[in-house]
Design an enzyme around this catalytic site. Structure first.
Site, PDB file in Angstrom:
ATOM      1  CD  GLU A  16      -3.107  -0.443   0.086  1.00 18.10           C
ATOM      2  OE1 GLU A  16      -3.227  -0.120  -1.119  1.00 18.10           O
ATOM      3  OE2 GLU A  16      -3.617  -1.454   0.573  1.00 18.10           O
ATOM      4  CG  HIS A  17      -0.163   5.005   0.616  1.00 17.51           C
ATOM      5  ND1 HIS A  17      -0.421   6.259   0.115  1.00 17.51           N
ATOM      6  CD2 HIS A  17      -1.272   4.630   1.279  1.00 17.51           C
ATOM      7  CE1 HIS A  17      -1.653   6.625   0.477  1.00 17.51           C
ATOM      8  NE2 HIS A  17      -2.194   5.645   1.170  1.00 17.51           N
ATOM      9  CG  ASP A  19       0.413   2.896  -6.490  1.00 13.52           C
ATOM     10  OD1 ASP A  19       0.550   3.638  -5.497  1.00 13.52           O
ATOM     11  OD2 ASP A  19      -0.598   2.939  -7.226  1.00 13.52           O
ATOM     12  CB  ALA A 102     -16.517   0.933  -1.727  1.00 11.28           C
ATOM     13  N   GLY A 103     -13.496   2.539  -2.519  1.00 10.69           N
ATOM     14  CA  GLY A 103     -12.069   2.290  -2.685  1.00 10.69           C
ATOM     15  C   GLY A 103     -11.794   1.048  -3.522  1.00 10.69           C
ATOM     16  CB  SER A 105     -10.141   0.686  -8.743  1.00  9.27           C
ATOM     17  OG  SER A 105      -9.010   0.826  -7.983  1.00  9.27           O
ATOM     18  CB  SER A 106     -15.926   2.756  -9.065  1.00  9.61           C
ATOM     19  OG  SER A 106     -15.752   3.922  -8.315  1.00  9.61           O
ATOM     20  CG  ASP A 152      -6.036   1.970  -8.012  1.00  7.97           C
ATOM     21  OD1 ASP A 152      -5.457   1.119  -7.325  1.00  7.97           O
ATOM     22  OD2 ASP A 152      -6.458   3.056  -7.559  1.00  7.97           O
TER      23      ASP A 152
HETATM   24  C1  GLA Z   1      -5.225   4.610  -4.083  1.00  9.71           C
HETATM   25  C2  GLA Z   1      -4.457   5.019  -5.329  1.00  9.71           C
HETATM   26  C3  GLA Z   1      -3.413   3.972  -5.691  1.00  9.71           C
HETATM   27  C4  GLA Z   1      -2.549   3.598  -4.480  1.00  9.71           C
HETATM   28  C5  GLA Z   1      -3.417   3.312  -3.257  1.00  9.71           C
HETATM   29  C6  GLA Z   1      -2.594   3.104  -2.016  1.00  9.71           C
HETATM   30  O1  GLA Z   1      -5.995   3.482  -4.348  1.00  9.71           O
HETATM   31  O2  GLA Z   1      -5.335   5.173  -6.416  1.00  9.71           O
HETATM   32  O3  GLA Z   1      -2.625   4.444  -6.743  1.00  9.71           O
HETATM   33  O4  GLA Z   1      -1.600   4.584  -4.211  1.00  9.71           O
HETATM   34  O5  GLA Z   1      -4.338   4.364  -3.008  1.00  9.71           O
HETATM   35  O6  GLA Z   1      -1.851   1.936  -2.109  1.00  9.71           O
END
Ligand code: GLA
Length: 343
Positions: A16-17, A19, A102-103, A105-106, A152
């Site tokens: 996470e964080h 990319d 909701a996180g 990636s819609s 994403d």
């Molecule tokens: C969001 C961003 C991604 C990534 C995540 C954290 O989803 O769109 O690019 O940085 O946060 O891992």
């Protein structure tokens, strides 16, 4: 000719964080997704119809983003034009089963599905799925002003449901890895909503940029954690860099654990990832920590905050046969939380 495109939602299992810091990430594709039909127009208009809103919107291709629901689609069409996949405007018909906000990636899935539909409608188009993913990130970063990384877009452009993608965000090399049959990754929403544009994501990105400048590198994840630990980098920047270097190593170990079916070890790495996001990267919240704690107490093998943080979802690894009872017991203790989906 009408072009068609589809992209799934995604949940990030670990990494996470990192990319936007050169690390390896492990998102998985979901069975929910976005489907698009695109019909090129000879004028410069976009006509947009979706199953989410009753009205149909018209916009001109020359318009800047104006902060409403039509922006991602218009940005995607403008990018399709820049890629040579479209000459004028287009009619778009969109159907989505991805819960918004909701996180999952819609937005990335919508943009990728539109670009794929434009590629499908164009004659002789040579853009690859990776080209489309990179173009979709440009729409987010440059047109919509969302400072996200590349995870994403790559996941939803290439991975299929039932598969995770081990993506090296420094080289963009990737490997698809099948998810285990006897376990599920369950996504629960904490009840606290979040937006990448609220400024806190950007702050973390700037803190990582400060760490990169200190070590004179583009790739925080490649740094030796011992070097970060003993550096004179000021807090909290030192801890931000520490998260990146340690999370990258956990993600690499998770890919191996997934391939060898060692889900117990995968769970341990998920738990360590959550602790690092909470203590070093500081993107968790009390409500999320509490949900993760309950998930583990009730029998999850591993659980962690997933996505950008400051709200949103957790992902928990559970045995297939334990899943339903586990889920009901966790949700009973967290009335604001809800089941979103599973991978
Ligand atoms: C969001 C961003 C991604 C990534 C995540 C954290 O989803 O769109 O690019 O940085 O946060 O891992």
């Amino acid at each position: 000719m009408i072009g068609r495109g589809h992209a799934p939602g995604r949940v990030n299992l670990i990494g996470e964080h990192i990319d936007y810091n050169g690390g390896t990430v492990l998102p998985a594709a979901l069975s929910v997704g976005v489907s698009v039909e695109l019909e090129p127009r000879s004028d410069t208009q976009m006509r947009l119809g979706t199953d989410q809103y009753e009205t149909t919107a018209m916009r001109d291709m020359s318009e800047d983003a104006k902060g409403d629901w039509t922006d991602p689609s218009l940005g995607a069409l403008r990018e399709a034009k820049a890629l040579g996949l479209l000459e004028g405007g287009a009619n778009l018909a969109i159907r989505s089963t991805i819960p918004q906000g909701a996180g999952l990636s819609s937005s990335a899935a919508l943009i990728v599905a539109i670009l794929k539909a434009a590629r499908d409608a164009a004659t002789g188009a040579t853009a690859s799925d990776a080209d489309i993913a990179i173009a979709a990130r440009r729409v987010e970063n440059n047109y919509l002003g969302v400072p996200c990384g590349i995870m994403d877009q790559f996941a939803v452009a290439i991975a299929k449901p039932g598969m995770a993608m081990a993506l090296d965000t420094a080289s963009l090399a990737y490997e698809l890895v099948e998810l285990p049959q006897d376990h599920r990754f369950v996504v629960l929403h904490s009840g606290v909503s979040r937006k990448l544009t609220d400024g806190r994501y950007k702050t973390r990105k700037e803190e990582c940029d400060a760490a990169k400048a200190h070590f004179d590198t583009d790739n925080l994840c490649a740094l030796d954690p011992a070097k970060i630990a003993t550096s004179n980098l000021a807090e909290p920047i030192r801890r931000r860099a520490m998260h990146c270097a340690s999370e990258h190593r956990r993600a690499l170990a998770s890919v191996e654990a997934l391939k060898s079916g060692d889900m117990a070890h995968f769970g341990v790495l998920m738990n360590e990832s959550h602790a690092s996001m909470r203590d070093d990267f500081e993107v968790s919240l009390e409500a999320i920590d509490a949900l993760v704690a309950t998930a583990l107490r009730e029998g999850a093998i591993g659980a962690r905050l997933t996505g950008g943080g400051f709200g949103g979802c957790i992902v928990a690894l559970v045995h297939n046969e334990a899943k339903d009872k586990w889920c009901a017991t966790v949700l009973r203790q967290h009335p604001k939380a809800r089941l979103i989906c599973e991978a």
